[in-house]
Design a protein around this motif. Sequence first.
Motif, PDB file in Angstrom:
ATOM      1  N   GLY A 294       2.844   5.443  -3.745  1.00 15.70           N
ATOM      2  CA  GLY A 294       4.033   6.942  -4.089  1.00 15.70           C
ATOM      3  C   GLY A 294       5.504   6.169  -2.815  1.00 15.70           C
ATOM      4  O   GLY A 294       6.068   7.098  -3.351  1.00 15.70           O
ATOM      5  N   ALA A 295       4.608   5.821  -1.924  1.00 10.80           N
ATOM      6  CA  ALA A 295       6.664   5.372  -1.441  1.00 10.80           C
ATOM      7  C   ALA A 295       7.381   5.042  -2.223  1.00 10.80           C
ATOM      8  O   ALA A 295       6.947   3.919  -3.180  1.00 10.80           O
ATOM      9  CB  ALA A 295       6.465   5.110   0.012  1.00 10.80           C
ATOM     10  N   THR A 296       8.904   4.960  -2.165  1.00 12.65           N
ATOM     11  CA  THR A 296      10.002   4.216  -2.661  1.00 12.65           C
ATOM     12  C   THR A 296      11.291   3.737  -1.108  1.00 12.65           C
ATOM     13  O   THR A 296      10.636   3.697   0.126  1.00 12.65           O
ATOM     14  CB  THR A 296      11.015   5.277  -3.235  1.00 12.65           C
ATOM     15  OG1 THR A 296      10.135   5.888  -3.471  1.00 12.65           O
ATOM     16  CG2 THR A 296      12.163   4.496  -3.393  1.00 12.65           C
ATOM     17  N   ILE A 297      11.062   1.867  -1.227  1.00  9.63           N
ATOM     18  CA  ILE A 297      11.577   0.925  -0.096  1.00  9.63           C
ATOM     19  C   ILE A 297      12.687   0.450  -0.692  1.00  9.63           C
ATOM     20  O   ILE A 297      12.795  -0.006  -2.143  1.00  9.63           O
ATOM     21  CB  ILE A 297      10.432  -0.289   0.572  1.00  9.63           C
ATOM     22  CG1 ILE A 297       8.954   0.960   0.853  1.00  9.63           C
ATOM     23  CG2 ILE A 297      10.813  -0.922   1.407  1.00  9.63           C
ATOM     24  CD1 ILE A 297       7.602   0.101   0.932  1.00  9.63           C
ATOM     25  N   HIS A 298      13.856   0.379  -0.025  1.00 12.11           N
ATOM     26  CA  HIS A 298      15.074  -0.058  -0.683  1.00 12.11           C
ATOM     27  C   HIS A 298      15.243  -0.629   0.707  1.00 12.11           C
ATOM     28  O   HIS A 298      15.242  -0.607   1.769  1.00 12.11           O
ATOM     29  CB  HIS A 298      16.187   0.944  -0.814  1.00 12.11           C
ATOM     30  CG  HIS A 298      16.141   2.285  -1.736  1.00 12.11           C
ATOM     31  ND1 HIS A 298      16.268   2.142  -2.527  1.00 12.11           N
ATOM     32  CD2 HIS A 298      15.109   3.174  -1.684  1.00 12.11           C
ATOM     33  CE1 HIS A 298      15.914   2.630  -3.641  1.00 12.11           C
ATOM     34  NE2 HIS A 298      15.037   3.931  -2.749  1.00 12.11           N
ATOM     35  N   THR A 299      15.789  -2.464   0.204  1.00 14.63           N
ATOM     36  CA  THR A 299      16.001  -3.356   1.208  1.00 14.63           C
ATOM     37  C   THR A 299      17.987  -2.989   0.710  1.00 14.63           C
ATOM     38  O   THR A 299      18.078  -2.896   0.501  1.00 14.63           O
ATOM     39  CB  THR A 299      15.721  -4.407   1.464  1.00 14.63           C
ATOM     40  OG1 THR A 299      15.830  -4.666   0.248  1.00 14.63           O
ATOM     41  CG2 THR A 299      14.012  -4.460   1.865  1.00 14.63           C
ATOM     42  N   HIS A 300      18.493  -4.261   1.685  1.00 12.04           N
ATOM     43  CA  HIS A 300      19.876  -4.050   1.996  1.00 12.04           C
ATOM     44  C   HIS A 300      21.036  -2.289   1.804  1.00 12.04           C
ATOM     45  O   HIS A 300      21.270  -2.452   0.960  1.00 12.04           O
ATOM     46  CB  HIS A 300      20.519  -4.284   0.860  1.00 12.04           C
ATOM     47  CG  HIS A 300      19.230  -6.505   1.243  1.00 12.04           C
ATOM     48  ND1 HIS A 300      20.120  -6.698   2.531  1.00 12.04           N
ATOM     49  CD2 HIS A 300      17.970  -6.620   0.577  1.00 12.04           C
ATOM     50  CE1 HIS A 300      19.058  -8.489   2.776  1.00 12.04           C
ATOM     51  NE2 HIS A 300      18.483  -8.232   1.119  1.00 12.04           N
ATOM     52  N   ALA A 301      20.335  -1.731   2.722  1.00  5.80           N
ATOM     53  CA  ALA A 301      20.560  -0.435   2.966  1.00  5.80           C
ATOM     54  C   ALA A 301      21.135  -0.052   3.827  1.00  5.80           C
ATOM     55  O   ALA A 301      19.614   1.435   4.342  1.00  5.80           O
ATOM     56  CB  ALA A 301      19.165   0.391   1.995  1.00  5.80           C
ATOM     57  N   PRO A 302      21.808  -0.058   4.985  1.00  9.18           N
ATOM     58  CA  PRO A 302      22.306   0.569   5.426  1.00  9.18           C
ATOM     59  C   PRO A 302      22.966   2.149   6.106  1.00  9.18           C
ATOM     60  O   PRO A 302      23.621   2.207   5.081  1.00  9.18           O
ATOM     61  CB  PRO A 302      23.618  -1.000   6.295  1.00  9.18           C
ATOM     62  CG  PRO A 302      24.154  -0.818   4.814  1.00  9.18           C
ATOM     63  CD  PRO A 302      22.668  -1.419   3.974  1.00  9.18           C
ATOM     64  N   VAL A 303      22.341   2.493   7.222  1.00  6.06           N
ATOM     65  CA  VAL A 303      22.444   3.820   7.607  1.00  6.06           C
ATOM     66  C   VAL A 303      23.905   3.403   7.797  1.00  6.06           C
ATOM     67  O   VAL A 303      24.373   3.183   8.547  1.00  6.06           O
ATOM     68  CB  VAL A 303      21.534   4.500   8.599  1.00  6.06           C
ATOM     69  CG1 VAL A 303      22.141   5.783   9.076  1.00  6.06           C
ATOM     70  CG2 VAL A 303      19.878   4.300   7.698  1.00  6.06           C
ATOM     71  N   GLU A 304      24.655   4.816   7.433  1.00  2.00           N
ATOM     72  CA  GLU A 304      26.160   4.409   7.577  1.00  2.00           C
ATOM     73  C   GLU A 304      26.579   5.691   8.208  1.00  2.00           C
ATOM     74  O   GLU A 304      27.314   5.702  10.102  1.00  2.00           O
ATOM     75  CB  GLU A 304      26.740   4.599   6.491  1.00  2.00           C
ATOM     76  CG  GLU A 304      26.882   3.315   5.637  1.00  2.00           C
ATOM     77  CD  GLU A 304      27.621   3.373   3.969  1.00  2.00           C
ATOM     78  OE1 GLU A 304      28.272   4.574   3.860  1.00  2.00           O
ATOM     79  OE2 GLU A 304      27.871   2.338   3.707  1.00  2.00           O
ATOM     80  N   SER A 305      26.290   7.717   8.426  1.00  5.13           N
ATOM     81  CA  SER A 305      26.145   7.969   8.928  1.00  5.13           C
ATOM     82  C   SER A 305      25.016   9.414   8.443  1.00  5.13           C
ATOM     83  O   SER A 305      24.781   9.264   7.822  1.00  5.13           O
ATOM     84  CB  SER A 305      27.612   8.624   8.338  1.00  5.13           C
ATOM     85  OG  SER A 305      27.164   9.236   7.280  1.00  5.13           O
TER      86      SER A 305
ATOM     87  N   ASP B  15       0.915  -1.339   0.015  1.00  2.00           N
ATOM     88  CA  ASP B  15      -0.328  -0.262   0.079  1.00  2.00           C
ATOM     89  C   ASP B  15       1.266   0.929   0.035  1.00  2.00           C
ATOM     90  O   ASP B  15       0.605   2.474  -0.454  1.00  2.00           O
ATOM     91  CB  ASP B  15      -1.133  -0.540   1.248  1.00  2.00           C
ATOM     92  CG  ASP B  15      -2.299   0.418   1.271  1.00  2.00           C
ATOM     93  OD1 ASP B  15      -2.485   0.926  -0.131  1.00  2.00           O
ATOM     94  OD2 ASP B  15      -3.101   1.395   1.408  1.00  2.00           O
ATOM     95  N   ALA B  16       1.477   0.994   0.937  1.00  2.00           N
ATOM     96  CA  ALA B  16       2.794   2.932   0.620  1.00  2.00           C
ATOM     97  C   ALA B  16       2.997   2.373  -0.906  1.00  2.00           C
ATOM     98  O   ALA B  16       3.277   4.170  -1.230  1.00  2.00           O
ATOM     99  CB  ALA B  16       3.825   2.021   1.860  1.00  2.00           C
ATOM    100  N   ARG B  17       3.718   1.614  -1.030  1.00  2.00           N
ATOM    101  CA  ARG B  17       3.991   1.801  -2.535  1.00  2.00           C
ATOM    102  C   ARG B  17       4.037   1.840  -3.692  1.00  2.00           C
ATOM    103  O   ARG B  17       4.060   2.879  -4.608  1.00  2.00           O
ATOM    104  CB  ARG B  17       4.861   0.301  -2.506  1.00  2.00           C
ATOM    105  CG  ARG B  17       5.663   0.810  -4.433  1.00  2.00           C
ATOM    106  CD  ARG B  17       6.466  -1.192  -4.599  1.00  2.00           C
ATOM    107  NE  ARG B  17       5.301  -1.767  -5.635  1.00  2.00           N
ATOM    108  CZ  ARG B  17       5.615  -3.378  -5.129  1.00  2.00           C
ATOM    109  NH1 ARG B  17       6.886  -3.277  -5.365  1.00  2.00           N
ATOM    110  NH2 ARG B  17       4.798  -3.839  -5.895  1.00  2.00           N
ATOM    111  N   GLU B  18       1.746   1.866  -3.609  1.00  2.00           N
ATOM    112  CA  GLU B  18       1.285   2.453  -4.136  1.00  2.00           C
ATOM    113  C   GLU B  18       0.518   3.263  -4.366  1.00  2.00           C
ATOM    114  O   GLU B  18       0.834   4.209  -5.361  1.00  2.00           O
ATOM    115  CB  GLU B  18      -0.092   1.338  -4.215  1.00  2.00           C
ATOM    116  CG  GLU B  18       0.144  -0.481  -4.523  1.00  2.00           C
ATOM    117  CD  GLU B  18      -1.171  -0.947  -4.411  1.00  2.00           C
ATOM    118  OE1 GLU B  18      -1.879  -1.215  -4.290  1.00  2.00           O
ATOM    119  OE2 GLU B  18      -0.792  -2.668  -4.739  1.00  2.00           O
TER     120      GLU B  18
END
Length: 398
Positions: free
Chosen positions: A159-170, A154-157
């Motif tokens: 308009g949200a963008t979802i990224h997995t395997h995307a760690p925050v570094e700083s 529902d989020a994607r539909e």
Amino acid sequence: MRTTVLVIGGGATGVGVARDLALRGVDVTLVERGALAGGTTGRSHGVLHSGARYAEADPDDAAACLAENRVLREVASGCLRETGGYFLQLDGDDPDYFERKRAACADLGMETTTLDGDAFRARVPEASPAVERALAVPDAVVSPSRLVVANALDAREAGATIHTHAPVESMRVADGRVRAVAVGGTVGTTVEADAVVNAAGPWAERCAALAGVSVPMRPTRGAMVAVENPGVDAVLNRCRPPADGDIVVPTPEAAVLGTTSVAVDDPDDFERSDAAVDRIVDECAAMCPAVAGMPTVRTYWGVRPLYAPDESGRDGRAISRGFALLDHEAEGAAGLVTVVGGKLTTYRRMAEATADLLCDRLAVDAPCRTAERPLPGSDDPERLDTALDAFDVDAPAG
């Protein structure tokens, strides 16, 4: 990369925040260091709490559970199994505790039914002969993987963008505001955002530290043991103060036995002892003897994201399961908010509160729609199962 709101964390709460904001027309991007539901959400025992578990000890949290239990039954039916639940008084358990539990549930406006041991065993034949009476409550079973995928769809539909395997570094903080977040992995760039949501669960303290602010946590580990189901079709809770091995949760594939509560220093690196697993099975067998002889399907461990600003010396079970929403502007990190604590049952309420705060800050005049809008899959649960691989979900809880 530019977005209005960056959400950090792909558990139920983080994905719920992304969905809520997207439905209000906000440009939102979510990043998750692993797979969706790969932390606490996917390693829960999968109970949709009625609030009965907390009714006498934390009535406010119990009331929140009961309210969200009712909402999710309406909007997330494709993610739920209407099993019902029972709190069991066994021979030797304190009968006064049972009465306090029953009275506290009544105070919440919860419908309950009291059964003697024989009447209960007529409903659940696998139960122990030691069960003297049972309190029927409106617990249910939720599939964490389906719930997260439904929110992600529902989020994607919207308009949200979802990224997995995307760690925050700083995080870059300048002039008292979070200006940008460096994200590695599949994103591999710096994300500029007007607001950042820290929904990293037991890793929220570490995430906040990247912006130089404090979120005092006391995460606790819990083991779950899934065994072949001997025929249990309702959630069984031991009617005593919360302790190891006091819940049995039926799933389509297994009966999940839980759990333990031991404080950990590192949510990524902690002891997983065979003794804890054996203790869970032994304790749950007091309610349902057949589970002790069933083959193990899987064992998994979760870490609870307990927020504990003044609780460092207390037993983790005594820390409230309510949630906290923290605005870090006064600490010199404007634009950063942290949502932490809570439980799977109250994820939608947590997301709504977070989205309300952000929309107020961003001057977005749009109401929350998630309490009335059905999640995808409500009339076609198989759609959610098909979407699991597309969204990359890691949820041994099911």
